[in-house]
Design a protein around this motif. Sequence first.
Motif, short mmCIF file in Angstrom:
data_model
loop_
_atom_site.label_atom_id
_atom_site.label_comp_id
_atom_site.label_asym_id
_atom_site.label_seq_id
_atom_site.Cartn_x
_atom_site.Cartn_y
_atom_site.Cartn_z
N UNK A 36 0.81 -1.22 0.00
CA UNK A 36 0.00 0.00 0.00
C UNK A 36 0.85 1.27 0.00
N UNK A 37 0.39 2.24 -0.75
CA UNK A 37 0.96 3.58 -0.72
C UNK A 37 0.11 4.34 0.30
N UNK A 38 0.74 4.79 1.34
CA UNK A 38 -0.01 5.43 2.42
C UNK A 38 0.25 6.93 2.40
N UNK A 40 -2.94 7.09 1.35
CA UNK A 40 -4.07 6.90 0.45
C UNK A 40 -4.57 5.45 0.45
N UNK A 41 -3.70 4.52 0.81
CA UNK A 41 -4.00 3.09 0.78
C UNK A 41 -4.37 2.63 -0.62
N UNK A 42 -3.58 3.07 -1.59
CA UNK A 42 -3.66 2.58 -2.97
C UNK A 42 -2.46 1.68 -3.20
N UNK A 43 -2.58 0.72 -4.11
CA UNK A 43 -1.49 -0.19 -4.42
C UNK A 43 -0.37 0.56 -5.14
N UNK A 44 0.87 0.36 -4.69
CA UNK A 44 1.99 1.05 -5.33
C UNK A 44 2.34 0.43 -6.68
N UNK A 45 1.81 -0.73 -7.00
CA UNK A 45 2.11 -1.40 -8.27
C UNK A 45 1.02 -1.18 -9.30
N UNK A 46 -0.24 -1.48 -8.93
CA UNK A 46 -1.33 -1.41 -9.91
C UNK A 46 -2.29 -0.23 -9.67
N UNK A 76 -5.87 -6.28 11.98
CA UNK A 76 -4.90 -5.39 12.62
C UNK A 76 -4.57 -4.20 11.72
N UNK A 77 -4.64 -4.39 10.41
CA UNK A 77 -4.39 -3.29 9.47
C UNK A 77 -5.54 -2.28 9.45
N UNK A 78 -6.73 -2.76 9.71
CA UNK A 78 -7.94 -1.95 9.60
C UNK A 78 -7.90 -0.65 10.40
N UNK A 79 -7.53 -0.65 11.71
CA UNK A 79 -7.57 0.62 12.44
C UNK A 79 -6.56 1.65 11.92
N UNK A 80 -5.44 1.20 11.41
CA UNK A 80 -4.46 2.13 10.84
C UNK A 80 -5.04 2.77 9.59
N UNK A 81 -5.62 1.94 8.72
CA UNK A 81 -6.24 2.47 7.50
C UNK A 81 -7.41 3.38 7.84
N UNK A 82 -8.19 3.00 8.85
CA UNK A 82 -9.33 3.83 9.25
C UNK A 82 -8.87 5.21 9.72
N UNK A 83 -7.79 5.24 10.45
CA UNK A 83 -7.26 6.52 10.94
C UNK A 83 -6.74 7.37 9.78
N UNK A 84 -6.14 6.73 8.78
CA UNK A 84 -5.56 7.47 7.67
C UNK A 84 -6.60 7.81 6.58
N UNK A 85 -7.67 7.04 6.51
CA UNK A 85 -8.74 7.28 5.53
C UNK A 85 -9.98 7.74 6.27
#
Length: 102
Positions: A36-38, A40-46, A76-85
Amino acid sequence: MLPIPTTVREAREAELARGRRAVAALDRRLGGQHTPRRPQWDCDTCEQAWPCDPARVRLAEAYGRDRIGLSMYCGALHPVASAELSGAAPGELWERFVGWTR
């Protein structure tokens, strides 16, 4: 052994710390591809919303038959993504990060 949280604030901080450790392990778990590109949580490849299909396949392969472990890791990834998104709908984020592991 980590201390057991006794307040909501401590529990939230512990959850975020666990999530940060999970994020730190992503590069190793995914072999450096489709990470993930953070924030934004978009894929850095596709450039799709992460976890993209290739990342899901790689994570599922890493966990093999341990679907519970995979769900816990993605959870475990979900709360980090929730905070950033912060503008994203909570249900959509849950489905995006954890729901696919069922």
